[in-house]
Design a protein around this motif. Structure first.
Motif, PDB file in Angstrom:
ATOM      1  N   ALA A 390       0.854  -1.167   0.254  1.00  0.00           N
ATOM      2  CA  ALA A 390       0.094   0.004   0.042  1.00  0.00           C
ATOM      3  C   ALA A 390       0.833   1.228   0.157  1.00  0.00           C
ATOM      4  O   ALA A 390       0.789   2.174  -0.711  1.00  0.00           O
ATOM      5  CB  ALA A 390      -1.000   0.097   1.307  1.00  0.00           C
ATOM      6  N   ARG A 449      -8.988  -4.651   2.505  1.00  0.00           N
ATOM      7  CA  ARG A 449      -7.464  -4.638   2.190  1.00  0.00           C
ATOM      8  C   ARG A 449      -7.263  -4.471   0.457  1.00  0.00           C
ATOM      9  O   ARG A 449      -6.506  -3.680   0.018  1.00  0.00           O
ATOM     10  CB  ARG A 449      -6.978  -6.099   2.150  1.00  0.00           C
ATOM     11  N   GLU A 452      -7.737  -0.611   0.327  1.00  0.00           N
ATOM     12  CA  GLU A 452      -6.724  -0.065   0.570  1.00  0.00           C
ATOM     13  C   GLU A 452      -5.743   0.080  -0.397  1.00  0.00           C
ATOM     14  O   GLU A 452      -5.173   1.466  -0.596  1.00  0.00           O
ATOM     15  CB  GLU A 452      -6.025  -0.605   2.065  1.00  0.00           C
ATOM     16  N   LEU A 453      -5.553  -0.798  -1.149  1.00  0.00           N
ATOM     17  CA  LEU A 453      -4.389  -0.782  -2.352  1.00  0.00           C
ATOM     18  C   LEU A 453      -5.113   0.204  -3.345  1.00  0.00           C
ATOM     19  O   LEU A 453      -4.122   1.112  -3.938  1.00  0.00           O
ATOM     20  CB  LEU A 453      -4.330  -2.170  -2.839  1.00  0.00           C
ATOM     21  N   ALA A 456      -4.622   3.777  -2.163  1.00  0.00           N
ATOM     22  CA  ALA A 456      -3.309   3.931  -2.451  1.00  0.00           C
ATOM     23  C   ALA A 456      -2.781   4.601  -3.764  1.00  0.00           C
ATOM     24  O   ALA A 456      -2.006   5.542  -3.978  1.00  0.00           O
ATOM     25  CB  ALA A 456      -2.266   2.923  -1.973  1.00  0.00           C
TER      26      ALA A 456
END
Length: 531
Positions: A390, A449, A452-453, A456
């Protein structure tokens, strides 16, 4: 008498356990103490002994002091890829001393060593070297060294021998201290620079000290640039057109790394200096670009046989963040000064940026793509490098934003980002369409998750959750029924779903879906308001 010896031994024993840094700090306190009693003298002497332990080769230290304001402390500026020239480094001065110590400076070294050793019995070595009683010896060494280098520059065979000796010493020293990178050799240009610093010691050092004192304050450096040509010390250097007139400003770059302040000085400096100053700024751009590419490549593991998780520990991240800040400041300066359109500086800068871009696209992007694919497959637990992944995705986004100020070609990052977001979006939807997760908690953990990536990469993921994905509400409802505290990412995702559900329930007030109603009720019990 015995008590005094015992006290002296105790003091020495205690002080010997201090680090050199702690001993120096304590010495400063003791030196400021007006009490000059016997105990004070004992402690002071013990501290001096501790500070000076292992600090030998006094004549070499005195020789190095002549260059103190003009030495770059980072070996990165001596990288072979940056070409010959550039600032001097302590390892260069060590090489020069090794050559001079064997020949022209041998007698001076033999005479100075005992003088410095005598003064250093009462003072830390750095303070001792600046003591008035050593000034005659200091001036004698400076004059001898200046004459020696001037003579070598006038005699090619002598210069060749000097450079061979100096570079052999540098290579051996690099091996001894474990320097892995290839360093540019010391050349005649470096010898000429050292000779100029020795010959113009007073003027150069006083000017450099004044400019360094203004580092971090661009308006003051701009003011100094505007009045530079009128300074009498500049006239002594041959005026603003003199070969070495630009030297006093270089410590602002090579020591303080104040790129904004240096640019302020450059724009106000005499035109005869600006080309040389810009050349040094280009060198720093090349260095920073290389440093970023190297660290990203190392984090991607391109030097490893077996590929695996990304390696971006906190220390590497901090270094990359610092270099990116410098990178942005330098590019801002290039834009403000319109240096990209300069035939020489602009060409060199573009070449350095293109090399960096190619390395990132060839060495980092494939590794990151592989790790994103691994994160997509990791349904039951996060990959070991989820946090690093990330972070580096966010770093790539920030890095490309900096580059866009100066580069307007290539679609490497755009394609890279688009493909990753498509993969992450598809995997996010699959989280709720498959039965691949053991629990709703595991499903939501995997989904957050992936979000989140995507975030980013600067993606707006607010539209990713959709009530058209039939399993979404089912999984979210099951998660609210399962035990365990909601994590912040889970709660945020559930709030997004709750807003969608709330809007749908308002729209279908008279024929509400039972599953939506059930989710809204459970969300309300958990403090997640659906509207």
């Amino acid at each position: 008498m015995g008590d005094e010896r015992d006290l002296e031994g105790t003091v020495r024993d205690l002080v010997s356990r201090l680090t050199p840094e702690a001993a120096l700090q304590m010495y400063d306190e003791v030196a400021r103490n007006p009490n000059h009693g016997q105990n004070n003298v004992l402690v002071r002497q013990a501290l001096v002994t501790r500070i000076n332990r292992r600090r030998t080769q006094h004549a070499r230290r005195l020789f190095t002091r002549f260059f103190q304001h003009f030495l770059a402390q980072d070996l990165g500026l001596l990288r072979e890829e940056l070409g010959v020239g550039g600032p001097l480094h302590p390892i260069d001065i060590g090489g020069l001393w090794a050559a001079g110590r064997r020949t022209a400076l041998a007698a001076e070294a033999r005479r100075i060593e005992p003088l410095v050793e005598e003064v250093a019995r009462d003072y830390p070595i750095d303070e001792a070297l600046a003591r008035p009683e050593l000034r005659p010896a200091t001036e004698s060494l400076r004059a001898a060294a200046s004459a020696w280098l001037a003579d070598a520059l006038a005699k090619p065979p002598v210069l060749k021998t000097l450079l061979d000796t100096a570079n052999a010493w540098r290579a051996e020293e690099a091996r001894r201290v474990g320097i892995a990178q290839k360093l540019r050799p010391l050349t005649a240009e470096g010898v000429a620079l050292a000779q100029a610093i020795l010959a113009q010691q007073g003027n150069l050092h006083s000017l450099a000290q004044e400019l360094l004192a203004r580092a971090g304050r661009p308006p003051l450096l701009a003011e100094a640039g505007g009045g530079f040509a009128e300074d009498d010390r500049v006239a002594a250097l041959g005026g603003a057109a003199g070969k070495w007139a630009h030297l006093p400003a270089l410590p602002v770059l090579d020591q303080a790394r104040d790129y904004r302040g240096f640019a302020s000085f450059l724009v106000e400096a005499p035109a005869t200096l600006q080309g040389r100053l810009a050349g040094n700024l280009v060198r720093h751009l090349k260095w920073v670009a290389l440093s970023i590419a190297d660290d990203l490549s190392a984090g991607a593991g391109t030097d490893r046989t077996a590929k695996g998780p990304l390696l971006f520990p906190l220390r590497r991240r901090a270094a990359l963040d610092q270099e990116l800040a410098h990178f942005e400041t330098i590019l801002d300066s290039f834009e403000e000064l319109d240096l990209m359109r300069d035939p020489r500086a602009g060409s060199q800068a573009r070449e350095a940026l293109e090399k960096m871009v190619r390395r990132v696209e060839q060495e980092l992007y494939p590794a990151v793509s592989d790790r994103v694919a691994a994160a997509v497959r990791a349904k039951f637990r996060p990959t070991p490098d989820q946090e690093s992944l990330a972070w580096v995705l966010g770093y790539c986004t920030r890095w490309r934003a900096c580059l866009s100020k100066s580069l307007h070609w290539g679609t490497g990052f755009s394609n890279f980002r688009t493909l990753l977001l498509e993969e992450l979006n598809a995997a996010f939807k699959d989280c709720f369409a498959e039965e691949g997760h053991a629990t709703a908690t595991a499903c939501l953990d995997h989904a957050t998750r992936l979000l989140e990536l995507a975030q980013a990469l600067g993606a707006d993921v607010s539209a990713w959750p959709s009530l058209l994905d039939k399993g979404l509400v089912k999984v979210c409802t099951q998660r609210l029924e399962e035990e365990g505290t909601l994590s912040p990412p889970e709660r945020k995702l559930l709030q997004t779903v709750a807003a969608l559900v709330g809007a749908e329930l308002k729209r279908t007030r008279h024929w509400q879906d039972a599953s939506l109603r059930a989710f809204a009720d459970k969300a309300s019990l958990h403090g997640i308001v659906s509207g």
